[in-house]
Design a protein around this motif. Sequence first.
Motif, PDB file in Angstrom:
ATOM      1  N   UNK A 156       0.679  -1.255  -0.060  1.00  0.00           N
ATOM      2  CA  UNK A 156       0.017   0.225  -0.116  1.00  0.00           C
ATOM      3  C   UNK A 156       0.790   1.136  -0.063  1.00  0.00           C
ATOM      4  N   UNK A 157       0.613   2.059  -0.747  1.00  0.00           N
ATOM      5  CA  UNK A 157       1.297   3.400  -0.876  1.00  0.00           C
ATOM      6  C   UNK A 157       1.123   4.482  -2.030  1.00  0.00           C
ATOM      7  N   UNK A 158       1.626   5.431  -1.846  1.00  0.00           N
ATOM      8  CA  UNK A 158       1.457   6.652  -2.869  1.00  0.00           C
ATOM      9  C   UNK A 158       2.685   6.920  -3.542  1.00  0.00           C
ATOM     10  N   UNK A 159       2.645   7.123  -4.810  1.00  0.00           N
ATOM     11  CA  UNK A 159       3.634   7.904  -5.768  1.00  0.00           C
ATOM     12  C   UNK A 159       4.056   9.158  -4.660  1.00  0.00           C
ATOM     13  N   UNK A 160       5.453   9.308  -4.841  1.00  0.00           N
ATOM     14  CA  UNK A 160       5.739  10.568  -3.889  1.00  0.00           C
ATOM     15  C   UNK A 160       5.144  12.008  -4.005  1.00  0.00           C
ATOM     16  N   UNK A 173      -7.615   5.903  -0.079  1.00  0.00           N
ATOM     17  CA  UNK A 173      -7.260   4.683  -0.620  1.00  0.00           C
ATOM     18  C   UNK A 173      -6.982   3.500   0.401  1.00  0.00           C
ATOM     19  N   UNK A 174      -6.399   3.551   1.641  1.00  0.00           N
ATOM     20  CA  UNK A 174      -6.392   2.601   2.449  1.00  0.00           C
ATOM     21  C   UNK A 174      -7.847   2.144   3.124  1.00  0.00           C
ATOM     22  N   UNK A 193      -5.530   4.943  12.374  1.00  0.00           N
ATOM     23  CA  UNK A 193      -6.727   5.664  12.338  1.00  0.00           C
ATOM     24  C   UNK A 193      -7.546   4.822  11.459  1.00  0.00           C
ATOM     25  N   UNK A 194      -7.466   4.026  10.776  1.00  0.00           N
ATOM     26  CA  UNK A 194      -8.177   3.271   9.988  1.00  0.00           C
ATOM     27  C   UNK A 194      -9.007   1.979  10.783  1.00  0.00           C
ATOM     28  N   UNK A 195      -8.345   1.836  11.922  1.00  0.00           N
ATOM     29  CA  UNK A 195      -8.834   0.872  13.097  1.00  0.00           C
ATOM     30  C   UNK A 195      -8.146  -0.264  13.015  1.00  0.00           C
ATOM     31  N   UNK A 196      -6.636  -0.379  12.497  1.00  0.00           N
ATOM     32  CA  UNK A 196      -6.052  -1.599  12.669  1.00  0.00           C
ATOM     33  C   UNK A 196      -5.357  -1.554  13.902  1.00  0.00           C
ATOM     34  N   UNK A 197      -5.061  -2.545  14.612  1.00  0.00           N
ATOM     35  CA  UNK A 197      -4.441  -2.627  16.161  1.00  0.00           C
ATOM     36  C   UNK A 197      -3.034  -3.573  15.861  1.00  0.00           C
TER      37      UNK A 197
END
Length: 190
Positions: free
Chosen positions: A105-109, A120-121, A162-166
């Motif tokens: 997962x990621x974005x171009x700079x 996106x996440x 922030x998306x709820x992952x622990x």
Amino acid sequence: MSSVPVTTWSLEQNSPAELLPAAAPDGDVRIVRAEVPSPEFSRFLYASVGGDIRWTDRLSWTYARWREYLERPGVETWVAYDRGTPAGYVELEPQDEGVVEIVYFGLLPAFRGRRIGGHLLSYGTARAWDLAERWPERTPTKRVWLHTCSKDGEHAMDNYQRRGFTLFDTVVELEPEVTTPGPWPGAYPV
């Protein structure tokens, strides 16, 4: 060759109710599934997103290896486009017993810091939760997990939480220090 300590954090969600979606960014940002396996496009995304943060494990993959991986049932690549230009991606890989990993997962700079990443996440995580609806031979998703490390962007861990992952695991290992692979020298602002 010198080594550097790298911390890897593993995070998870165990229910779709744990997903805390981010708001969609302003502008014309669309997220589309790349339904046709394309080693060229996937390698472009991998190298362009990860080139400045030292993603190197797939750079040596052959065309055949990319194709074999991308053609596995349930492997999905979701691409964010900003006004028609690829901005980033999320790659999903189903595993046994209803587990789906967000492998990359990621974005171009050039697209970082514009509120596209949280959106996106969120979208990619929702697609991990409903993956079996598109792949009926897969077990319905019971768990979504991912890992991030100290080489990733400075906001990665915060975005995941922030998306709820622990957090469920932390490992520190020495890794060989490698130079930033690209996609080509001088492509990123200093």
